[in-house]
Design an enzyme around this catalytic site. Structure first.
Site, PDB file in Angstrom:
ATOM      1  N   ASN A  18     -10.473   6.024  -4.971  1.00  0.00           N
ATOM      2  CA  ASN A  18      -9.016   6.123  -5.048  1.00  0.00           C
ATOM      3  C   ASN A  18      -8.561   7.573  -5.047  1.00  0.00           C
ATOM      4  O   ASN A  18      -9.199   8.455  -5.632  1.00  0.00           O
ATOM      5  CB  ASN A  18      -8.435   5.340  -6.227  1.00  0.00           C
ATOM      6  CG  ASN A  18      -9.091   5.622  -7.563  1.00  0.00           C
ATOM      7  OD1 ASN A  18     -10.251   5.967  -7.637  1.00  0.00           O
ATOM      8  ND2 ASN A  18      -8.320   5.482  -8.631  1.00  0.00           N
ATOM      9  N   GLU A  40      -5.207   9.610  -5.855  1.00  0.00           N
ATOM     10  CA  GLU A  40      -3.876   9.522  -6.449  1.00  0.00           C
ATOM     11  C   GLU A  40      -3.006  10.699  -6.037  1.00  0.00           C
ATOM     12  O   GLU A  40      -3.479  11.670  -5.426  1.00  0.00           O
ATOM     13  CB  GLU A  40      -4.011   9.414  -7.977  1.00  0.00           C
ATOM     14  CG  GLU A  40      -4.727   8.131  -8.371  1.00  0.00           C
ATOM     15  CD  GLU A  40      -4.754   7.876  -9.869  1.00  0.00           C
ATOM     16  OE1 GLU A  40      -4.413   8.785 -10.659  1.00  0.00           O
ATOM     17  OE2 GLU A  40      -5.132   6.745 -10.253  1.00  0.00           O
ATOM     18  N   CYS A  75      -5.689   3.188  -2.846  1.00  0.00           N
ATOM     19  CA  CYS A  75      -6.827   2.577  -3.534  1.00  0.00           C
ATOM     20  C   CYS A  75      -8.136   2.858  -2.801  1.00  0.00           C
ATOM     21  O   CYS A  75      -8.157   3.054  -1.574  1.00  0.00           O
ATOM     22  CB  CYS A  75      -6.650   1.067  -3.615  1.00  0.00           C
ATOM     23  SG  CYS A  75      -5.296   0.509  -4.634  1.00  0.00           S
ATOM     24  N   GLU A 121     -10.545   0.809  -2.001  1.00  0.00           N
ATOM     25  CA  GLU A 121     -10.901  -0.180  -0.977  1.00  0.00           C
ATOM     26  C   GLU A 121     -10.310   0.180   0.380  1.00  0.00           C
ATOM     27  O   GLU A 121     -10.968   0.082   1.419  1.00  0.00           O
ATOM     28  CB  GLU A 121     -10.400  -1.572  -1.371  1.00  0.00           C
ATOM     29  CG  GLU A 121     -11.029  -2.134  -2.624  1.00  0.00           C
ATOM     30  CD  GLU A 121     -10.263  -1.787  -3.895  1.00  0.00           C
ATOM     31  OE1 GLU A 121      -9.745  -0.658  -3.990  1.00  0.00           O
ATOM     32  OE2 GLU A 121     -10.205  -2.638  -4.786  1.00  0.00           O
ATOM     33  N   CYS A 180      -6.366  -4.973  -5.825  1.00  0.00           N
ATOM     34  CA  CYS A 180      -4.929  -5.230  -5.883  1.00  0.00           C
ATOM     35  C   CYS A 180      -4.498  -6.068  -4.674  1.00  0.00           C
ATOM     36  O   CYS A 180      -5.256  -6.246  -3.713  1.00  0.00           O
ATOM     37  CB  CYS A 180      -4.151  -3.914  -5.936  1.00  0.00           C
ATOM     38  SG  CYS A 180      -4.022  -3.089  -4.336  1.00  0.00           S
ATOM     39  N   CYS A 220      -4.739  -4.380  -1.211  1.00  0.00           N
ATOM     40  CA  CYS A 220      -6.115  -4.250  -0.717  1.00  0.00           C
ATOM     41  C   CYS A 220      -6.633  -5.601  -0.239  1.00  0.00           C
ATOM     42  O   CYS A 220      -7.365  -5.677   0.754  1.00  0.00           O
ATOM     43  CB  CYS A 220      -7.021  -3.680  -1.802  1.00  0.00           C
ATOM     44  SG  CYS A 220      -6.726  -1.917  -2.075  1.00  0.00           S
TER      45      CYS A 220
HETATM   46  N1  THU Z   1      -7.053   1.082  -7.791  1.00  0.00           N
HETATM   47  C1  THU Z   1      -7.984   0.987  -6.784  1.00  0.00           C
HETATM   48  O1  THU Z   1      -8.448   2.001  -6.246  1.00  0.00           O
HETATM   49  N2  THU Z   1      -8.363  -0.236  -6.391  1.00  0.00           N
HETATM   50  C2  THU Z   1      -7.935  -1.390  -6.953  1.00  0.00           C
HETATM   51  O2  THU Z   1      -8.274  -2.456  -6.460  1.00  0.00           O
HETATM   52  C3  THU Z   1      -7.074  -1.367  -8.130  1.00  0.00           C
HETATM   53  C4  THU Z   1      -6.467  -0.061  -8.451  1.00  0.00           C
HETATM   54  C5  THU Z   1      -6.634   2.408  -8.226  1.00  0.00           C
HETATM   55  C6  THU Z   1      -5.214   2.748  -7.879  1.00  0.00           C
HETATM   56  C7  THU Z   1      -4.904   3.795  -8.923  1.00  0.00           C
HETATM   57  O3  THU Z   1      -5.391   5.043  -8.460  1.00  0.00           O
HETATM   58  C8  THU Z   1      -5.751   3.390 -10.120  1.00  0.00           C
HETATM   59  O4  THU Z   1      -6.745   2.502  -9.613  1.00  0.00           O
HETATM   60  C9  THU Z   1      -4.973   2.696 -11.214  1.00  0.00           C
HETATM   61  O5  THU Z   1      -4.229   1.653 -10.722  1.00  0.00           O
END
Ligand code: THU
Length: 159
Positions: free
Chosen positions: A62, A64, A73, A75, A112, A115
């Site tokens: 991920n 940010e 994310c 994925e 999520c 994704c």
């Molecule tokens: N996140 C992912 O990378 N994948 C997921 O399936 C769920 C959430 C990340 C997004 C954000 O950077 C952090 O996790 C918190 O939500």
């Protein structure tokens, strides 16, 4: 009125040692790449490893952003890189791991909704099911296709 029951099958393993060699390798890649996630805002480090039909493993984590919605994310970072660089290669599997304070989360990490939709697109695009491995301390969940994560999904057939 008609009622339809939709069933999903979730395979649960107690430890990574119970997985096949290929799945173990994919999951180790997902675990490894959590370490370099850029997640200064959530502190939630996610790693994804995508296995392609040609045997290539593509990893992502991920990313940010101070403007929160601009992040992405793990994925989708991994999946989009794979599709961009290997547009002909179908996606066989994806392993996803997550860590808080550098410790693997207890419950298996769940992708999520966005994704899930991106995974569904890859399945439809290549016409092959994607095996999904969700990592956690308490258990590791394995699903044999995106239908198990996102039933009744929207896809190109609906356009
Ligand atoms: N996140 C992912 O990378 N994948 C997921 O399936 C769920 C959430 C990340 C997004 C954000 O950077 C952090 O996790 C918190 O939500």
């Amino acid at each position: 009125m008609k009622t339809t029951e939709i069933r999903i099958i979730v395979y649960e393993y107690q430890s990574i040692d119970e997985l096949s060699g290929d799945d173990q390798n994919l999951l180790q890649n997902a675990r490894r790449i959590t370490a370099t996630a850029y997640a200064p805002y959530s502190g939630f480090h996610v790693g994804a490893a995508v296995l392609l039909e040609n045997g290539t493993i593509v990893t992502g984590n991920n990313q940010e952003n101070s403007a929160y919605p601009s992040g992405l994310c793990a994925e989708r970072v991994a999946m989009f890189y794979a599709n961009a660089n290997y547009p002909e290669a179908s996606v066989k599997a994806i392993a996803i791991s997550a860590a808080k304070n550098a410790v693997l989360v207890n419950e298996p990490v769940k992708p999520c909704g966005s994704c899930r939709q991106a995974l569904a697109e890859a399945e439809v695009r290549f016409g092959t099911p994607i095996r999904i491995i969700l990592d956690g301390q308490d258990s590791i969940m394995v699903l044999n296709g995106v239908e198990s994560l996102l039933p009744l999904s929207f896809s190109k057939k609906d356009l």
